[in-house]
Design an enzyme around this catalytic site. Structure first.
Site, mmCIF file in Angstrom:
data_model
loop_
_atom_site.group_PDB
_atom_site.id
_atom_site.type_symbol
_atom_site.label_atom_id
_atom_site.label_comp_id
_atom_site.label_asym_id
_atom_site.label_seq_id
_atom_site.Cartn_x
_atom_site.Cartn_y
_atom_site.Cartn_z
ATOM 1 N N GLU A 255 -23.504 66.481 51.527
ATOM 2 C CA GLU A 255 -22.712 66.240 52.745
ATOM 3 C C GLU A 255 -23.008 67.424 53.647
ATOM 4 O O GLU A 255 -22.640 68.551 53.316
ATOM 5 C CB GLU A 255 -21.206 66.225 52.435
ATOM 6 C CG GLU A 255 -20.773 65.281 51.339
ATOM 7 C CD GLU A 255 -20.715 63.847 51.793
ATOM 8 O OE1 GLU A 255 -20.764 63.605 53.001
ATOM 9 O OE2 GLU A 255 -20.635 62.973 50.925
ATOM 10 N N CYS A 294 -15.680 68.648 59.040
ATOM 11 C CA CYS A 294 -16.990 67.999 59.037
ATOM 12 C C CYS A 294 -16.970 66.749 59.908
ATOM 13 O O CYS A 294 -17.999 66.338 60.431
ATOM 14 C CB CYS A 294 -17.384 67.647 57.613
ATOM 15 S SG CYS A 294 -16.066 66.836 56.711
HETATM 16 P P1 NAP Z 1 -23.295 76.997 53.544
HETATM 17 O O1 NAP Z 1 -23.591 78.354 54.019
HETATM 18 O O2 NAP Z 1 -24.405 76.051 53.374
HETATM 19 O O3 NAP Z 1 -22.478 77.181 52.207
HETATM 20 C C1 NAP Z 1 -21.980 76.080 51.485
HETATM 21 C C2 NAP Z 1 -21.870 76.441 50.021
HETATM 22 O O4 NAP Z 1 -23.175 76.626 49.478
HETATM 23 C C3 NAP Z 1 -21.114 77.733 49.750
HETATM 24 O O5 NAP Z 1 -20.357 77.581 48.579
HETATM 25 C C4 NAP Z 1 -22.240 78.744 49.531
HETATM 26 O O6 NAP Z 1 -21.858 79.840 48.739
HETATM 27 C C5 NAP Z 1 -23.228 77.873 48.778
HETATM 28 N N1 NAP Z 1 -24.597 78.362 48.811
HETATM 29 C C6 NAP Z 1 -25.225 79.060 49.780
HETATM 30 N N2 NAP Z 1 -26.508 79.303 49.425
HETATM 31 C C7 NAP Z 1 -26.681 78.744 48.205
HETATM 32 C C8 NAP Z 1 -27.780 78.660 47.305
HETATM 33 N N3 NAP Z 1 -28.953 79.190 47.601
HETATM 34 N N4 NAP Z 1 -27.594 78.025 46.135
HETATM 35 C C9 NAP Z 1 -26.415 77.467 45.815
HETATM 36 N N5 NAP Z 1 -25.328 77.526 46.627
HETATM 37 C C10 NAP Z 1 -25.468 78.143 47.809
HETATM 38 O O7 NAP Z 1 -22.298 76.253 54.514
HETATM 39 P P2 NAP Z 1 -20.937 76.782 55.105
HETATM 40 O O8 NAP Z 1 -21.309 77.731 56.174
HETATM 41 O O9 NAP Z 1 -19.994 77.201 54.038
HETATM 42 O O10 NAP Z 1 -20.360 75.420 55.689
HETATM 43 C C11 NAP Z 1 -20.469 75.045 57.028
HETATM 44 C C12 NAP Z 1 -21.276 73.789 57.156
HETATM 45 O O11 NAP Z 1 -20.848 72.795 56.253
HETATM 46 C C13 NAP Z 1 -21.137 73.187 58.516
HETATM 47 O O12 NAP Z 1 -22.396 73.155 59.100
HETATM 48 C C14 NAP Z 1 -20.612 71.793 58.312
HETATM 49 O O13 NAP Z 1 -21.245 70.833 59.084
HETATM 50 C C15 NAP Z 1 -20.860 71.527 56.884
HETATM 51 N N6 NAP Z 1 -19.782 70.720 56.333
HETATM 52 C C16 NAP Z 1 -20.026 69.429 56.023
HETATM 53 C C17 NAP Z 1 -19.042 68.648 55.469
HETATM 54 C C18 NAP Z 1 -19.282 67.220 55.078
HETATM 55 O O14 NAP Z 1 -18.464 66.646 54.388
HETATM 56 N N7 NAP Z 1 -20.366 66.641 55.472
HETATM 57 C C19 NAP Z 1 -17.796 69.206 55.215
HETATM 58 C C20 NAP Z 1 -17.583 70.515 55.558
HETATM 59 C C21 NAP Z 1 -18.594 71.276 56.098
HETATM 60 P P3 NAP Z 1 -21.400 81.229 49.413
HETATM 61 O O15 NAP Z 1 -20.167 80.957 50.166
HETATM 62 O O16 NAP Z 1 -21.180 82.103 48.237
HETATM 63 O O17 NAP Z 1 -22.537 81.651 50.286
#
Ligand code: NAP
Length: 520
Positions: A255, A294
């Site tokens: 997602e 989201c």
């Molecule tokens: P993110 O930076 O991609 O992080 C998401 C999760 O992935 C966090 O738990 C992060 O851990 C983990 N992560 C990061 N790098 C990783 C790796 N190499 N391997 C495994 N896990 C890893 O995203 P975010 O900034 O938290 O979220 C914002 C984005 O999420 C927005 O762009 C939004 O559009 C999207 N979103 C989508 C939905 C949906 O349902 N479609 C819902 C909510 C948000 P750490 O925190 O420890 O870095």
């Protein structure tokens, strides 16, 4: 400062070193720290895999009762969760309720589904079908729980709902869960898991939580594990390319980003009741959780004939939103979740300015109530207006209270513009013309995981553009990640293996009796 431990292999453990700091986005104050350095993640996955047998031995009704017990344990501690959500996520009371009660409500929905499925432990997809000239040789599709761990990697914006909307489904299907919430807001998720464990609501190994960076977690995935991810498209790309995911065909649900749309139908006149309702709905969808949902609206499609009137009405309404410390009386919108997110949002706003006109906001916030713009992570409610030819508004998601109004001339132009988002979670439309809403559903379903088509008969009863319901699927094609969660029993499939059993009618009849039907 509180040090947040992880719950892995059935015990609370702290990682080495200082770890990441969790802050209050309103004041900048450091609140807690979490580190996963040095934790044995391979051992944590092995432990959960081994304990999965206990979950598979439970009937769906028993798993449903377990999920209900989780919800009960959480309800008992609700007040402490709100305090954490206000402090660590900058939530208003309404924002906190969406996250916390949304999580508990989703658990209760799946608890009830478990009860409905009764004493079965597995499911069947359809009925036995004859396979050969001999009527006695038949085929039946069984759905059984996968024998690995459901690894859930979540975004920062829903530390509660994100955790439970995934965990509830996996546990009902019969898979143990290892949750890895985003570190910046992991406190709420950690406290919830601690309360559930303390209440004895789940068997050993059924629920683990990793607080801190993901470390080498993905390097230890096996062929029976699954990964469900919510977050940015950039991280999703890394997960898709992860060697163990590729080597073991580990199912990966994504997602990701989404440029959700709200449409004002061509039949709605400026100043009408529907017009005013649309202005209110858009403003609410944009400012709830400071635009960090989201499903938040990013593109607002309006007939060209009312575009000026709508621009004025919406900009005026957004300018009137009280922004500041979510603890203070009258504040309608708090900060975004961190200084890093604020910086990303301001950079996105600068990018959108290149082909859209700023109508209001666009700053780190002025006139804040009981808050300081320098230490807090505020973004003023921001509205742009772009012409149909603008490209960036269909490509760039600014994860903050930021949206762009785009006028359309004809129905066909609207459908083409909406699909330019390249795949979104949700699009909603308001119109009194049912035929228009039907055409919109047929023309735009390919590009959206969910469509809300609102005519006056459901205007009062509809559940809201941004609200994800456990009975409907959540996900979207393309940019939105191509994933699918929830959707009642549809959601269980991700945690199950479908296998075609070819056997005699007598053998299949016994299996049929043991399996709950996948009736959708
Ligand atoms: P993110 O930076 O991609 O992080 C998401 C999760 O992935 C966090 O738990 C992060 O851990 C983990 N992560 C990061 N790098 C990783 C790796 N190499 N391997 C495994 N896990 C890893 O995203 P975010 O900034 O938290 O979220 C914002 C984005 O999420 C927005 O762009 C939004 O559009 C999207 N979103 C989508 C939905 C949906 O349902 N479609 C819902 C909510 C948000 P750490 O925190 O420890 O870095």
């Amino acid at each position: 400062m509180i040090r947040l431990e992880s719950y892995l292999a059935g015990r609370w453990q702290s990682g080495d070193g200082a770890g990441a700091t969790l802050a209050d986005p309103t004041t900048g104050e450091a609140l807690a720290a979490a580190s996963s350095d040095g934790l044995d993640l391979a051992g944590a996955l092995d432990f959960a895999r081994a304990k999965g047998a206990a979950l598979r031995a439970m009937t769906f009704a028993e798993r449903g009762a377990m999920i209900e017990a989780i919800a009960r344990a959480l309800k008992a501690q609700r007040a402490s969760y709100v305090d954490i959500a206000v402090a660590n996520s900058g939530n208003t009371q309404t924002d906190a309720a969406i996250d916390i009660d949304g999580g508990i409500g989703t658990l209760l929905y799946f608890a009830k589904l478990g009860k409905t499925l009764g004493d079965a432990r597995i499911m069947r997809d359809g009925a036995p079908q004859r396979l050969a000239r001999d009527e006695n040789f038949q085929g039946l599709h069984l759905l059984v729980p996968r024998r690995g761990v459901a690894v859930h990697i979540n975004a920062f914006n829903f530390p509660s709902w994100g955790l439970w909307e995934k965990a509830g489904v996996a546990l009902l299907a019969g898979m143990p869960v290892l949750a890895k919430p985003a570190v910046s807001t992991v406190w709420l998720a950690q406290k919830m898991v601690a309360d559930v464990v303390a209440a004895g609501a789940v068997p050993d190994g059924a629920l683990s939580i990793l607080c801190g960076s993901p470390g080498d977690l993905l390097d230890h995935l096996g062929w029976q594990d699954v990964v469900s991810f919510t977050g940015s498209a950039a991280t999703a790309l890394k997960l898709r390319a992860s060697p163990k995911v590729l080597a073991h065909s580990v199912p990966l649900n994504v997602e990701a980003d989404s440029l959700n749309g709200m449409v004002l139908g061509p039949d709605i006149a400026a100043g009408s009741l529907e017009f005013e309702t649309f202005v209110k709905d858009v403003a609410r969808e944009l400012t709830v959780k400071a635009g960090q949902r989201c499903t938040a609206v990013r593109r607002i499609f309006v007939p060209a004939s009312v575009a000026d009137a709508l621009s004025d009405a919406l900009a005026a309404r957004l300018a009137g939103v009280t922004v500041g410390n979510p603890r203070s009386e009258g504040v309608r919108m708090g900060p975004v979740v961190s200084k890093a997110q604020q910086a990303a949002a301001l950079a996105g706003i600068a990018e959108l300015k290149r082909d859209a006109k700023l109508l209001c906001g666009g700053t780190a916030g002025t006139g804040l109530v009981d808050a300081d713009a320098a230490s807090g992570a505020f973004i003023a409610p921001t509205l742009f207006r772009a012409e149909a030819a603008a490209a960036r508004v269909h490509e760039l998601e600014v994860f903050a209270p930021v949206a762009t109004l785009i006028p359309y001339d004809t129905e066909d132009a609207l459908f083409a513009l909406a699909a330019k988002g390249g795949g979104s979670l949700v699009l909603s439309a308001l119109s009194g013309d049912i035929q228009f809403l039907q055409r919109l559903a047929i023309e735009l379903a390919h590009a959206h995981g969910r469509l809300m088509a609102i005519d006056p008969s459901v205007a009062a009863s509809q559940t809201g553009h941004g609200n994800v319901l456990p009975s409907c699927i959540h996900g979207g094609p393309g940019r939105a990640g191509g994933g699918e969660e929830l959707g009642a029993l549809r959601g269980l499939k991700f945690y199950q293996q479908r296998s075609a059993i070819q056997a005699s009618a007598a053998t299949l009849s016994g299996l049929c009796e043991a399996a709950a039907p996948l009736t959708l």
